[in-house]
Design an enzyme around this catalytic site. Structure first.
Site, PDB file in Angstrom:
ATOM      1  N   GLY A  48       0.823  -1.198   0.000  1.00  0.00           N
ATOM      2  CA  GLY A  48       0.000   0.000   0.000  1.00  0.00           C
ATOM      3  C   GLY A  48       0.855   1.244   0.000  1.00  0.00           C
ATOM      4  CD  GLN A  82       3.315   6.028   2.486  1.00  0.00           C
ATOM      5  OE1 GLN A  82       2.345   5.416   2.059  1.00  0.00           O
ATOM      6  NE2 GLN A  82       4.350   5.416   3.046  1.00  0.00           N
ATOM      7  CB  CYS A 133       5.506   2.611   7.284  1.00  0.00           C
ATOM      8  SG  CYS A 133       4.956   4.096   6.442  1.00  0.00           S
ATOM      9  CG  LEU A 134       6.469   1.244   1.207  1.00  0.00           C
ATOM     10  CD1 LEU A 134       5.802   1.437  -0.145  1.00  0.00           C
ATOM     11  CD2 LEU A 134       7.577   0.210   1.097  1.00  0.00           C
ATOM     12  CG  HIS A 157      -0.324   1.252   7.112  1.00  0.00           C
ATOM     13  ND1 HIS A 157       0.684   0.726   7.888  1.00  0.00           N
ATOM     14  CD2 HIS A 157       0.268   2.167   6.313  1.00  0.00           C
ATOM     15  CE1 HIS A 157       1.830   1.313   7.567  1.00  0.00           C
ATOM     16  NE2 HIS A 157       1.608   2.197   6.609  1.00  0.00           N
ATOM     17  CD  GLU A 158      -0.953   2.599   2.718  1.00  0.00           C
ATOM     18  OE1 GLU A 158      -0.610   3.791   2.619  1.00  0.00           O
ATOM     19  OE2 GLU A 158      -0.148   1.683   2.951  1.00  0.00           O
ATOM     20  CG  HIS A 184       0.333   6.934   5.389  1.00  0.00           C
ATOM     21  ND1 HIS A 184       1.475   7.506   5.905  1.00  0.00           N
ATOM     22  CD2 HIS A 184       0.616   5.621   5.221  1.00  0.00           C
ATOM     23  CE1 HIS A 184       2.407   6.562   6.039  1.00  0.00           C
ATOM     24  NE2 HIS A 184       1.904   5.411   5.636  1.00  0.00           N
TER      25      HIS A 184
HETATM   26 ZN    ZN Z   1       2.878   3.598   5.695  1.00  0.00          ZN
END
Ligand code: ZN
Length: 192
Positions: A66, A71, A116-117, A158-159, A162
């Site tokens: 995701g 991000q 998380c990226l 999670h997304e 963000h």
């Molecule tokens: Zn993340």
């Protein structure tokens, strides 16, 4: 969100229609944009679709399951997700979620070790509702409702976090959170 300790999906197998995708740089902690609430998308136009396609490319390359637009430095309410598992023989299943809104959360919970990226080499076990109902606009501009469970329900929460400026480190105690942020500030200084 990060993919588990497994290989990336083989994009060649099912995503050739995204012909002009480009990989975008991912914003890393402690960049303050990650704390900025994202604004709704008024119209699903060619620019939004291109951004979504570029985000998918970026997510698959990471590899991740995701990615939120903030991000890649664009604080708008757009998320891409694909929880299909290539190792289990699942075909890619890219989801483009525009203005996603969780309208219902189930009472059962699910524990998942999330990465998380935007926070490389960091993972934390988080307990979240195991099922949810999501309203969103798809890549074609159609209003849709999605019932999700398992990894998809975790990835959606999670997304969507963000988009509200919330990160997985917010599930830690303030002491541990400060330690992680300090580590990333130090790394950012060393890299600059
Ligand atoms: Zn993340």
């Amino acid at each position: 969100m990060l993919r588990g300790h497994r290989v990336a999906i083989d994009r060649q197998s099912g995503l050739s229609y995204f012909s002009t995708m480009a990989k975008l740089p991912i914003v890393i902690l402690p960049d303050p944009i990650l704390r900025k609430p994202s604004t709704p998308i008024e119209q699903v136009d060619a620019e939004v679709r291109q951004l979504a396609d570029d985000m998918l490319e970026t997510m698959y390359a990471a590899p991740g399951v995701g990615l939120a637009a903030v991000q890649v430095g664009v604080p708008r309410r757009l998320v891409v997700i694909d929880v299909a598992d290539a190792e289990d023989g699942e075909k890619p299943n890219p989801l483009v979620l525009i203005n996603p809104k969780i309208v219902d959360l189930g009472s059962h919970t699910r524990l998942h070790e999330e990465g998380c990226l935007s926070i490389p080499d960091f993972r934390v076990e988080i307990e979240r509702p195991a099922t949810l109902t999501l309203e969103y606009i798809d890549r074609e501009g159609e209003a849709r409702v999605l019932h999700a469970d398992g990894l998809l329900a975790t990835a959606i929460q999670h997304e969507v976090d963000h988009l509200d400026g919330k990160l997985i480190i917010d599930f830690l105690s303030s002491l541990r959170r400060d330690m992680v942020v300090r580590r990333f500030k130090k790394q950012a200084r060393a890299a600059s």
